[in-house]
Motif scaffolding. Structure first.
Motif, short mmCIF file in Angstrom:
data_model
loop_
_atom_site.label_atom_id
_atom_site.label_comp_id
_atom_site.label_asym_id
_atom_site.label_seq_id
_atom_site.Cartn_x
_atom_site.Cartn_y
_atom_site.Cartn_z
N UNK A 70 0.83 -1.21 0.00
CA UNK A 70 0.00 0.00 0.00
C UNK A 70 0.87 1.26 0.00
N UNK A 71 2.04 1.20 0.68
CA UNK A 71 2.95 2.36 0.65
C UNK A 71 3.37 2.67 -0.77
N UNK A 72 3.62 1.61 -1.52
CA UNK A 72 4.02 1.80 -2.94
C UNK A 72 2.91 2.47 -3.74
N UNK A 73 1.66 2.02 -3.51
CA UNK A 73 0.52 2.62 -4.23
C UNK A 73 0.39 4.10 -3.88
N UNK A 74 0.57 4.39 -2.60
CA UNK A 74 0.44 5.78 -2.15
C UNK A 74 1.58 6.64 -2.74
N UNK A 75 2.79 6.06 -2.78
CA UNK A 75 3.94 6.81 -3.31
C UNK A 75 3.72 7.17 -4.79
N UNK A 76 3.07 6.28 -5.50
CA UNK A 76 2.84 6.52 -6.94
C UNK A 76 1.66 7.45 -7.20
N UNK A 77 0.80 7.60 -6.19
CA UNK A 77 -0.46 8.34 -6.40
C UNK A 77 -0.22 9.85 -6.38
N UNK A 78 -1.06 10.55 -7.11
CA UNK A 78 -1.04 12.01 -7.10
C UNK A 78 -2.41 12.48 -6.62
N UNK A 79 -2.45 13.64 -5.94
CA UNK A 79 -3.77 14.18 -5.55
C UNK A 79 -4.64 14.35 -6.79
N UNK A 80 -5.94 14.13 -6.64
CA UNK A 80 -6.86 14.24 -7.78
C UNK A 80 -7.71 15.52 -7.69
N UNK A 81 -8.63 15.64 -8.64
CA UNK A 81 -9.44 16.87 -8.72
C UNK A 81 -10.21 17.14 -7.42
N UNK A 82 -10.57 16.09 -6.70
CA UNK A 82 -11.29 16.26 -5.43
C UNK A 82 -10.40 16.90 -4.37
N UNK A 123 3.16 6.66 6.11
CA UNK A 123 4.58 6.96 5.90
C UNK A 123 5.30 7.38 7.17
N UNK A 124 4.65 7.16 8.31
CA UNK A 124 5.33 7.41 9.59
C UNK A 124 5.39 6.07 10.32
N UNK A 125 6.44 5.90 11.10
CA UNK A 125 6.66 4.59 11.71
C UNK A 125 6.91 4.74 13.20
N UNK A 126 6.59 3.69 13.93
CA UNK A 126 6.88 3.74 15.37
C UNK A 126 7.29 2.36 15.85
#
Ligand code: BJW
Length: 240
Positions: A70-82, A123-126
């Motif tokens: 899921x981190x990979x998907x988020x890293x590739x994603x860009x904010x959309x029109x919403x 993207x934050x870890x503990x």
């Protein structure tokens, strides 16, 4: 879709606008929603069973692999029109506060300034043993990774089922929502507590509640306006 004139007026005259977002707002950025879009290898797993402390205790490797995907998907994603429409809305309404259940950081990447994260950030870890946030942690390739201080397991700083929400974030969210005169609830199934109660609190305080979602939710019968469709289509139209 035709936006009712009453709704446009209500938004225009709002003095304290609050927004509650869920996974749906990021769907058009290619980030799967929490419940609907497990794909490929992950289709066989139930996300509500993976996002738990028990699953992490029993099989930290599996849970980590899910988050790494899921981190990979988020890293590739860009904010959309919403997301971008909400940034624009903040220019007109500087007091606008976004309360998000999302862990993807896309509101902040789009440029929204007042964002309260109820369920943490992927993207934050503990450290799972000492709860210490690892600010400068260089992600290790070994899965599951270990804490450089105590050798306990490292986990994403997200809120799993059965865990408490971050106290400060929840307080801030309650404050923003209880003070709001208009609440937009966008792309959430309105199933997960305590976030699902927030629109009900806004209604109790007399706020106008507007829901944007392609599907009905348990909240739909209670809201003043229900706009059925994708947030990336509808939100830009609200600004016109
Ligand atoms: C679009 C779209 C497009 C698609 N445009 N829209 C009271 C009663 C019963 C149970 C409980 C209760 N109080 C607490 C609980 C237990 C539990 C809970 O709520 N369970 C329910 C399932 C019943 N809550 C908790 O455990 C919480 N902790 C807590 O309350 O502590 C105290 C306590 C504990 C135990 C007992 C009692 C008290 C913690 C909840 C943490 C949630 N964490 C997760 C995982 C985060 C990390 C990760 O992502 O891996 O957060 S679960 C998951 O759900 C994630 C999401 O933020 C959250 C909400 O989901 P969301 O955003 O609504 O997404 P979806 O996928 O459900 O829906 C997407 C929507 O978008 C759909 O409606 C689509 O139609 C729509 N959509 N495309 C607009 N283009």
């Amino acid at each position: 879709m035709i936006i009712p004139a009453e709704l446009t007026q209500c938004l225009k005259h709002s003095k304290r606008l609050a927004i509650l977002t869920g996974a749906g707002i990021s769907a058009e950025s290619g980030v799967p929603t929490f419940r609907d879009a497990q794909t490929g290898l992950w289709a066989q797993y139930n996300p509500t069973e993976l996002a738990t402390p028990e699953a992490f205790q029993q099989n930290p490797k599996l849970v980590w692999e899910w988050y790494a995907w899921r981190q990979q998907l988020v890293a590739k994603a860009e904010p959309n029109a919403g997301h971008l429409a909400l940034v624009e809305l903040e220019h007109h309404q500087p007091s606008l506060t976004i309360v998000t259940q999302n862990i993807d950081g896309l509101h902040q990447r789009a440029g929204s300034n007042r964002v309260i994260e109820l369920h943490g950030n992927i993207n934050r870890f503990k450290c799972a043993t000492e709860n210490r946030i690892l600010e400068q942690w260089e992600k290790q390739t070994a899965i599951p990774p270990h804490c450089p201080y105590c050798n306990g397991l490292i986990r994403p700083d997200v809120v799993w089922f059965g865990e408490s929400l971050p106290v400060f974030a929840l307080e801030q969210a309650l404050q923003a929502i209880e003070r709001s005169d208009v609440l937009l609830t966008i792309g959430t199934s309105a199933l997960v507590q305590p976030a699902a109660t927030l629109p009900l609190k806004a209604l109790q305080q007399g706020a106008t509640v507007i829901e944007i979602n392609p599907e009905t939710t348990p909240l739909t019968p209670c809201v003043h306006f229900s706009l059925r469709g994708k947030s990336g289509d509808i939100l830009p139209k609200l600004l016109k």
